[in-house]
Structures are given as structure tokens and as C-alpha cells.
Design a protein around this motif. Sequence first.
Motif, PDB file in Angstrom:
ATOM      1  N   SER A  90       0.674  -1.286  -0.030  1.00 49.17           N
ATOM      2  CA  SER A  90       0.046  -0.059   0.066  1.00 49.17           C
ATOM      3  C   SER A  90       0.974   1.092  -0.015  1.00 49.17           C
ATOM      4  CB  SER A  90      -0.850  -0.159   1.001  1.00 49.17           C
ATOM      5  OG  SER A  90      -0.318   0.133   2.406  1.00 49.17           O
ATOM      6  N   SER A  93       0.391   3.575  -3.079  1.00 51.98           N
ATOM      7  CA  SER A  93      -0.909   4.585  -2.760  1.00 51.98           C
ATOM      8  C   SER A  93      -0.841   5.402  -1.739  1.00 51.98           C
ATOM      9  CB  SER A  93      -2.277   3.677  -2.178  1.00 51.98           C
ATOM     10  OG  SER A  93      -2.409   2.927  -3.609  1.00 51.98           O
ATOM     11  N   LEU A 159      -4.061  -1.075  -0.993  1.00 56.33           N
ATOM     12  CA  LEU A 159      -3.557  -0.216  -2.229  1.00 56.33           C
ATOM     13  C   LEU A 159      -4.599   0.133  -2.947  1.00 56.33           C
ATOM     14  CD1 LEU A 159      -0.425  -1.320  -4.395  1.00 56.33           C
ATOM     15  CD2 LEU A 159      -2.628  -0.891  -5.431  1.00 56.33           C
ATOM     16  N   THR A 160      -5.328  -0.861  -3.201  1.00 54.22           N
ATOM     17  CA  THR A 160      -6.628  -0.684  -4.350  1.00 54.22           C
ATOM     18  C   THR A 160      -7.734   0.697  -3.740  1.00 54.22           C
ATOM     19  OG1 THR A 160      -6.609  -2.741  -5.000  1.00 54.22           O
ATOM     20  CG2 THR A 160      -8.614  -1.411  -5.444  1.00 54.22           C
ATOM     21  N   ARG A 163      -6.188   4.022  -3.669  1.00 52.13           N
ATOM     22  CA  ARG A 163      -5.895   4.786  -4.752  1.00 52.13           C
ATOM     23  C   ARG A 163      -7.437   5.187  -5.319  1.00 52.13           C
ATOM     24  NH1 ARG A 163      -2.158   6.305  -6.382  1.00 52.13           N
ATOM     25  NH2 ARG A 163      -0.935   4.640  -6.490  1.00 52.13           N
ATOM     26  N   GLN A 166      -8.373   8.294  -3.452  1.00 49.30           N
ATOM     27  CA  GLN A 166      -7.198   9.445  -3.862  1.00 49.30           C
ATOM     28  C   GLN A 166      -7.910   9.954  -5.185  1.00 49.30           C
ATOM     29  OE1 GLN A 166      -3.378   8.453  -4.793  1.00 49.30           O
ATOM     30  NE2 GLN A 166      -2.945  10.005  -6.174  1.00 49.30           N
ATOM     31  N   ASP A 269      -3.096  10.256  -9.978  1.00 47.14           N
ATOM     32  CA  ASP A 269      -2.425   8.873 -10.160  1.00 47.14           C
ATOM     33  C   ASP A 269      -1.095   9.064  -9.600  1.00 47.14           C
ATOM     34  OD1 ASP A 269      -1.211  10.564 -11.899  1.00 47.14           O
ATOM     35  OD2 ASP A 269      -1.025   8.791 -13.630  1.00 47.14           O
ATOM     36  N   SER A 272       1.230   5.741  -8.630  1.00 48.97           N
ATOM     37  CA  SER A 272       0.605   4.617  -9.508  1.00 48.97           C
ATOM     38  C   SER A 272       1.933   3.905  -9.965  1.00 48.97           C
ATOM     39  CB  SER A 272      -0.306   4.971 -10.342  1.00 48.97           C
ATOM     40  OG  SER A 272      -0.851   4.086 -10.995  1.00 48.97           O
TER      41      SER A 272
END
Length: 347
Positions: A90, A93, A159-160, A163, A166, A269, A272
Motif C-alpha cells: 500500500s 498509494s 492499495l486498491t 487509490r 485518492q 495517479d 501509481s
Amino acid sequence: MSATTDTSAAKTATEDHPSSAGDGGGLGLRRYRDLSLLPVILVLGLIGFIVSPAFLTSDNLLGVAQQSTELSLLVLAEAMILISGRMDLSLESTIGVAPVIAIWLVLPADGGRFHGLGLLPSWTAVPVCLLVGALIGAVNGFLILKLRLNGFIVTLGALTMLRGLQVAISQGQSIVDLPGSFTYLGSSSWLGAPAPVWICVLLFAIGGSALAWLRHGRALYAIGGNSEAARTAGIRVDRVMWAVLILGSLLAAFAGILYTGHYGSISADQGSGWIFQVFAATVIGGVSLNGGRGTLFGALTGVLTLQLVVNVMTLAGVPPLWNQFLNGAIIIVALIISRFASGEKQD
């Protein structure tokens, strides 16, 4: 902790520390692993000079150092976590979502294209960003250490989720109306070099010294080598691991501050795909994915190697589309070299 316990813990940590290993096993290269990339860096420097005389100019070298700083802080965080036998996906992110949340809380609702909440004064943006990073690490630690969930899945889910948060908060656009206090560190120069370079060197020096000489730093090697033996030796494994996860996310948030100041904006991003570069740098720098082995100096040379490869390719006119392929190839080659150099099995 008793003197006997301290001695046992120190012994366990020393046995798992790579610099304390003997010559036996593998190709006998274990003690030189931390220095193994220095010849590669020198060769890359020679190739860079041959490709373009501009390679050895101060502007180019300082540019490489500046571009390495944010990635270096993520590598610093990931290296400590890997040494202790865990991993945190993570971080890539956190470097983006922590600055976004901080700016969202301090910018006024009627300020520019991005509409913030304006709940806090602008000078609080940096501490709020760091607090968000620490909170992310604390939540990850709770899920992994208290609820005993799989660390890989937890940090992959984080992480997902982070993201998506964000992108949602930034409304899919770059944020450019930033307080000067938030961009100062990333945009300033000290003694003729970018401030982030000095900060990065200082943090690596502190981290390396802590792992080498402090009891809690050496405990990371003991935990990564054999967590049950470390617990038997009196090391509070969960407490140390929780602190490392929080520190890792804190460093990722700080990297986000430096990156934002460097480019003067926060992109939707931001960060990313960075986790692939982070693992590439740590692995080729000699940090074991199995835990208990590696140093921060080795990890730093891994970052410099990756950045020099990219810089040389750029000067040679190679399209940047090949960078991702190269990073993946470097990881695989490094794993093969690590397997035969150390004699350890890769799961």
C-alpha cells in the motif's frame, strides 16, 4: 528485559544479519552483497559518459539524485518491512492519498478548480499528511497483527482502496493550488543541492545506524529470520512490527510531500505503479523477500542503479516505454543471483 534475554536477542539478530554471516554457503558472496552493485554503478557511469558527455555534468547528476529521493524513501520503508519478514504493497498509494487528504482538509471550498473543505489552517497540511500516513500504517498493523489477516492481501486491498479514495477526492484531476508550506521541502535547495537529497541521505544514515546498533533495529533481523525464536528471546514481535508498519507508511507520506513540492502539484495517479520499482530496487540491493537479510545501504544502491539505468537509456534515446520491461527483468535476474549467491531457497 533481562541481560540474558538481551544477549539471546542480540545473538539471534547477529546470526540473521547479513554482514555477520560467514563465508560458507552458496558462492561465498554473502558478505559482499551490500557492495555488489557498486561496480555496476561505476560501469553505468562509464556507459553514460560514452553515450553523452552531459551525463557527468552537475545538473544531470543532481537531477538523477533529485528524481531518486521519493523512490528512495519508499524503498527505505519497504526494506525495513521486508527485513522484518513482512511486505507492504500500500506504500505506493500512501504517497498519493496522504497529500490529497491533507490538501483537501486545508484548502477552502471556493479555492480554484479543486474544492476543499477548508477545515484546517494551511500550515497544518504537512503534519496532517504525516498523520494520515501513520494512520494508514496503524490500520494495516491492526488488521495484520491483531486480526491475523494475510498481510499481502490486506496491503493489496489497501492499495486498491486508497487509490480509489485518492481519485475520488481529487476528482480525477491534478491539484495545483498548494500552500507554500507544503511545497517548501520538495522545491528548496540547500548548499547547492536539492533539499530532498540531503533529507534522504540523513534518513538513510539514521535508519542504517538504527538497524546496525540499536536493540530494536537489530530486533528486525531476528524477527525476519525467525519470529518465534525472537518472541522466545523476549522481543515483543507484534509491537515492533506495528511500529515498523506505521513508520513505513509515515515515510511514504513524507515522500508524497517531497514529490508534491518537487513538481508543484498532486496528480490523481501520483505513485501509481511505483511498487514495482520499489521491489526491484530492494531485491537487487540484496534485501531478501524471505526476511532477516539485507541492509539499507544495499537498498539505496538498488535505487541508484535503477535511476542510472533510466537516465542512461534516456540520454541514449531509448523510448521510456521500455522502462517497465527493464524493471521486471531486473527483479527476475536479481532473484536468480540472490538464490545462487546466498544458497537460500526462494518460496
